[in-house]
Design a protein around this motif. Structure first.
Motif, PDB file in Angstrom:
ATOM      1  N   MET A   1       0.848  -1.169   0.000  1.00 29.81           N
ATOM      2  CA  MET A   1       0.000   0.000   0.000  1.00 29.81           C
ATOM      3  C   MET A   1       0.896   1.235   0.000  1.00 29.81           C
ATOM      4  O   MET A   1       1.957   1.238   0.589  1.00 29.81           O
ATOM      5  N   THR A   6      -3.008   5.802   5.125  1.00 34.78           N
ATOM      6  CA  THR A   6      -3.333   4.720   6.046  1.00 34.78           C
ATOM      7  C   THR A   6      -4.566   3.985   5.516  1.00 34.78           C
ATOM      8  O   THR A   6      -5.307   4.533   4.686  1.00 34.78           O
ATOM      9  N   PRO A   7      -4.831   2.773   5.984  1.00 34.27           N
ATOM     10  CA  PRO A   7      -6.053   2.083   5.558  1.00 34.27           C
ATOM     11  C   PRO A   7      -7.319   2.907   5.847  1.00 34.27           C
ATOM     12  O   PRO A   7      -8.241   2.924   5.034  1.00 34.27           O
ATOM     13  N   LEU A  10      -7.493   5.689   3.233  1.00 39.30           N
ATOM     14  CA  LEU A  10      -7.863   5.125   1.936  1.00 39.30           C
ATOM     15  C   LEU A  10      -9.342   4.776   1.898  1.00 39.30           C
ATOM     16  O   LEU A  10     -10.024   5.010   0.903  1.00 39.30           O
ATOM     17  N   THR A  11      -9.863   4.243   2.984  1.00 39.18           N
ATOM     18  CA  THR A  11     -11.276   3.882   3.042  1.00 39.18           C
ATOM     19  C   THR A  11     -12.155   5.125   2.857  1.00 39.18           C
ATOM     20  O   THR A  11     -13.075   5.128   2.031  1.00 39.18           O
ATOM     21  N   THR A  39     -12.259  -2.019   9.396  1.00 39.83           N
ATOM     22  CA  THR A  39     -11.553  -0.739   9.479  1.00 39.83           C
ATOM     23  C   THR A  39     -11.555  -0.269  10.925  1.00 39.83           C
ATOM     24  O   THR A  39     -12.332  -0.737  11.738  1.00 39.83           O
ATOM     25  N   SER A  89      -3.212   3.521  -4.139  1.00 37.33           N
ATOM     26  CA  SER A  89      -3.279   2.813  -2.857  1.00 37.33           C
ATOM     27  C   SER A  89      -4.214   1.607  -2.906  1.00 37.33           C
ATOM     28  O   SER A  89      -3.921   0.569  -2.318  1.00 37.33           O
ATOM     29  N   ALA A  90      -5.348   1.758  -3.597  1.00 38.45           N
ATOM     30  CA  ALA A  90      -6.285   0.637  -3.720  1.00 38.45           C
ATOM     31  C   ALA A  90      -5.644  -0.508  -4.497  1.00 38.45           C
ATOM     32  O   ALA A  90      -5.778  -1.684  -4.117  1.00 38.45           O
ATOM     33  N   ALA A  93      -3.182  -2.204  -2.252  1.00 45.63           N
ATOM     34  CA  ALA A  93      -3.869  -2.975  -1.208  1.00 45.63           C
ATOM     35  C   ALA A  93      -4.369  -4.307  -1.745  1.00 45.63           C
ATOM     36  O   ALA A  93      -4.365  -5.313  -1.038  1.00 45.63           O
ATOM     37  N   GLU A  96      -0.689  -6.476  -2.913  1.00 44.86           N
ATOM     38  CA  GLU A  96       0.384  -6.801  -1.978  1.00 44.86           C
ATOM     39  C   GLU A  96      -0.141  -7.530  -0.744  1.00 44.86           C
ATOM     40  O   GLU A  96      -1.127  -7.119  -0.143  1.00 44.86           O
ATOM     41  N   GLN A  98       0.039  -8.252   3.030  1.00 45.00           N
ATOM     42  CA  GLN A  98       0.475  -7.521   4.210  1.00 45.00           C
ATOM     43  C   GLN A  98       0.394  -8.445   5.412  1.00 45.00           C
ATOM     44  O   GLN A  98      -0.507  -9.284   5.493  1.00 45.00           O
ATOM     45  N   THR A 154     -16.768  -7.221  -0.517  1.00 44.50           N
ATOM     46  CA  THR A 154     -16.201  -7.034   0.821  1.00 44.50           C
ATOM     47  C   THR A 154     -16.926  -7.905   1.841  1.00 44.50           C
ATOM     48  O   THR A 154     -16.297  -8.475   2.734  1.00 44.50           O
TER      49      THR A 154
END
Length: 194
Positions: A1, A6-7, A10-11, A39, A89-90, A93, A96, A98, A154
């Motif tokens: 990311m 940060t997550p 990004l959200t 989240t 970033s998406a 995410a 990759e 993590q 999701t």
């Protein structure tokens, strides 16, 4: 990311790329989509995150909406750089892997100190919690039949993870108690039951 988002950032940024929104509406979408399951965005942190995104030039105020009681609400939307940062970033995410730090692994690493009867009770409580969590997520998903595919994904991902843990837990409980797992036949003597 991308290290600079940060997550949580990004959200929120992704929700604003989807459609300009004010803070209260962001909170409603986060709740309706079950995003609090994955989240760390509380209602009070939404405004802090919006300020951070705005200060970094990733979002801007696009409108002021009037609430039912007449209070003005700031509506934010992404800037061109915000859209690019969100896309980068998406993509990262998704692509990759993590590290994940589930506390259950810490418990397993320290299992020898737990008396057998307490271990069985703890595993039983985990199994019940998994069943309950699955029901909650399914209900949230099913209450919104017209979800876009990416939102449904999701929910499906979360449900898949929980189902995989249920399967693992059933096999582990069976190995610990010597009972046969309902979905696996008993192995021949001398073979690892997992």
């Amino acid at each position: 990311m991308v290290a600079d988002l940060t997550p949580a950032e990004l959200t929120l940024l992704g929700l604003l790329v989807e459609k300009p929104r004010h803070g209260y509406e962001l909170n409603e979408v986060i709740s309706a989509r079950g995003m609090r399951e994955w989240t760390e965005i509380g209602f009070s942190s939404i405004y802090y995150l919006l300020t951070r995104l705005r200060d970094r030039g990733l979002i801007t105020e696009v409108d002021t909406a009037r609430a039912a009681r007449g209070k003005a609400r700031r509506v934010y939307g992404p800037t061109a750089e915000g859209r690019r940062a969100c896309a980068r970033s998406a993509e990262a995410a998704l692509a990759e892997l993590q590290p994940v730090f589930p506390p259950v692994l810490v418990g397993l690493a320290n299992q020898p100190v737990i008396p057998p009867e307490r271990l069985r009770a703890a595993l039983d409580r985990r199994a019940a919690a998994l069943t309950e969590k699955i029901a909650v997520i399914e209900a949230a998903r099913d209450a919104q039949p017209d979800l876009p595919g990416f939102v449904r994904a999701t929910f499906d991902y979360a449900l898949g993870q929980l189902a995989a843990e249920q399967q693992w837990l059933a096999a582990y409980r069976a190995a610990e108690t010597g009972e046969r797992s309902p979905d696996k036949p008993r192995k021949a003597a001398g073979h690892d039951p997992l």
